[in-house]
Enzyme design. Sequence first.
Site, PDB file in Angstrom:
ATOM      1  CG  HIS A 127      -1.901  -1.031   1.380  1.00 59.04           C
ATOM      2  ND1 HIS A 127      -2.059  -1.769   2.525  1.00 59.04           N
ATOM      3  CD2 HIS A 127      -2.842  -1.497   0.507  1.00 59.04           C
ATOM      4  CE1 HIS A 127      -3.050  -2.636   2.375  1.00 59.04           C
ATOM      5  NE2 HIS A 127      -3.539  -2.502   1.152  1.00 59.04           N
TER       6      HIS A 127
ATOM      7  CE  LYS B 129     -13.412  -6.939   3.576  1.00 57.81           C
ATOM      8  NZ  LYS B 129     -12.271  -6.270   2.907  1.00 57.81           N
TER       9      LYS B 129
ATOM     10  NE  ARG C  42      -2.868  -7.305  -4.500  1.00 52.18           N
ATOM     11  CZ  ARG C  42      -3.695  -7.434  -3.491  1.00 52.18           C
ATOM     12  NH1 ARG C  42      -3.230  -7.739  -2.306  1.00 52.18           N
ATOM     13  NH2 ARG C  42      -4.995  -7.283  -3.640  1.00 52.18           N
TER      14      ARG C  42
ATOM     15  CB  SER D  95      -4.650  -6.556   4.565  1.00 57.22           C
ATOM     16  OG  SER D  95      -4.264  -5.290   4.100  1.00 57.22           O
TER      17      SER D  95
HETATM   18  P1  ADP Z   1      -9.549  -4.182   0.028  1.00 63.58           P
HETATM   19  O1  ADP Z   1     -10.069  -2.793   0.126  1.00 63.58           O
HETATM   20  O2  ADP Z   1     -10.026  -4.924  -1.182  1.00 63.58           O
HETATM   21  O3  ADP Z   1      -9.584  -4.969   1.301  1.00 63.58           O
HETATM   22  P2  ADP Z   1      -6.895  -3.462   0.446  1.00 63.58           P
HETATM   23  O4  ADP Z   1      -7.241  -2.531   1.519  1.00 63.58           O
HETATM   24  O5  ADP Z   1      -6.041  -4.631   0.825  1.00 63.58           O
HETATM   25  O6  ADP Z   1      -8.068  -4.010  -0.329  1.00 63.58           O
HETATM   26  O7  ADP Z   1      -6.191  -2.680  -0.736  1.00 63.58           O
HETATM   27  C1  ADP Z   1      -6.544  -1.414  -1.195  1.00 63.58           C
HETATM   28  C2  ADP Z   1      -5.865  -1.175  -2.529  1.00 63.58           C
HETATM   29  O8  ADP Z   1      -4.489  -1.492  -2.435  1.00 63.58           O
HETATM   30  C3  ADP Z   1      -6.386  -2.029  -3.672  1.00 63.58           C
HETATM   31  O9  ADP Z   1      -6.296  -1.258  -4.864  1.00 63.58           O
HETATM   32  C4  ADP Z   1      -5.433  -3.152  -3.760  1.00 63.58           C
HETATM   33  O10 ADP Z   1      -5.363  -3.708  -5.063  1.00 63.58           O
HETATM   34  C5  ADP Z   1      -4.151  -2.433  -3.432  1.00 63.58           C
HETATM   35  N1  ADP Z   1      -3.151  -3.341  -2.912  1.00 63.58           N
HETATM   36  C6  ADP Z   1      -3.304  -4.260  -1.942  1.00 63.58           C
HETATM   37  N2  ADP Z   1      -2.158  -4.939  -1.748  1.00 63.58           N
HETATM   38  C7  ADP Z   1      -1.250  -4.430  -2.619  1.00 63.58           C
HETATM   39  C8  ADP Z   1       0.111  -4.726  -2.932  1.00 63.58           C
HETATM   40  N3  ADP Z   1       0.787  -5.698  -2.311  1.00 63.58           N
HETATM   41  N4  ADP Z   1       0.703  -3.993  -3.885  1.00 63.58           N
HETATM   42  C9  ADP Z   1       0.018  -3.033  -4.536  1.00 63.58           C
HETATM   43  N5  ADP Z   1      -1.254  -2.714  -4.319  1.00 63.58           N
HETATM   44  C10 ADP Z   1      -1.893  -3.403  -3.373  1.00 63.58           C
END
Ligand code: ADP
Length: 170
Positions: A25, A49, A98, A136
């Site tokens: 992130h 969640k 990713r 995450s």
């Molecule tokens: P969600 O809201 O689906 O639970 P996250 O909070 O994990 O997802 O991720 C928010 C954003 O960050 C999404 O666009 C996701 O694709 C991106 N993201 C998550 N992990 C990574 C990573 N390892 N590298 C790049 N972008 C990521």
Amino acid sequence: MQKPSALATRVAVYPGSFDPVHNGHIDIIERGCPIFDEVVVAVLNNTSKNPLFSTEERVEILQEVLADQPHCRVESFSGLLVDFMSEIGARTIVRGLRAVSDFEAEFQMALMNRRLDPRVETVFLTPKEEYSYLSSRLTKEVFLLGGDLEGLVPKEVLERMRERVKRPQE
Ligand code: ADP
């Protein structure tokens, strides 16, 4: 010279759950900051969640981690992302891609958001390869089983996870 109006300012939103925020992130945020005048990291207030950290804690952690990013601020939101964007005058959504596996869901979401508000565009940024397998969910699973997350999550996150989660060997 004419001053740019508020709407001419390029404000982007990077939405997510960030439970917890990890280095994938952060990598996306750091890539987004030089492209836009401001990046608003938008923490989804997802009551259903059963998160590890509350929305307030996730906002606080992100604020600590991003304290040295001047063009970045952290907010939380509930409801439709496009409504939140309209409130803060943002037109661009930043999302991280990713791998191909992310594409289908991201594509659907981008088209739905554009349908809900035709002014909204989504841009995709890709992280460093070393973060391309990070999520995450995986960081939480690995941590619970006693795995080492050094270099994968910010130290502020690691400290809070150590306080919050009881692990088998502790
Ligand atoms: P969600 O809201 O689906 O639970 P996250 O909070 O994990 O997802 O991720 C928010 C954003 O960050 C999404 O666009 C996701 O694709 C991106 N993201 C998550 N992990 C990574 C990573 N390892 N590298 C790049 N972008 C990521």
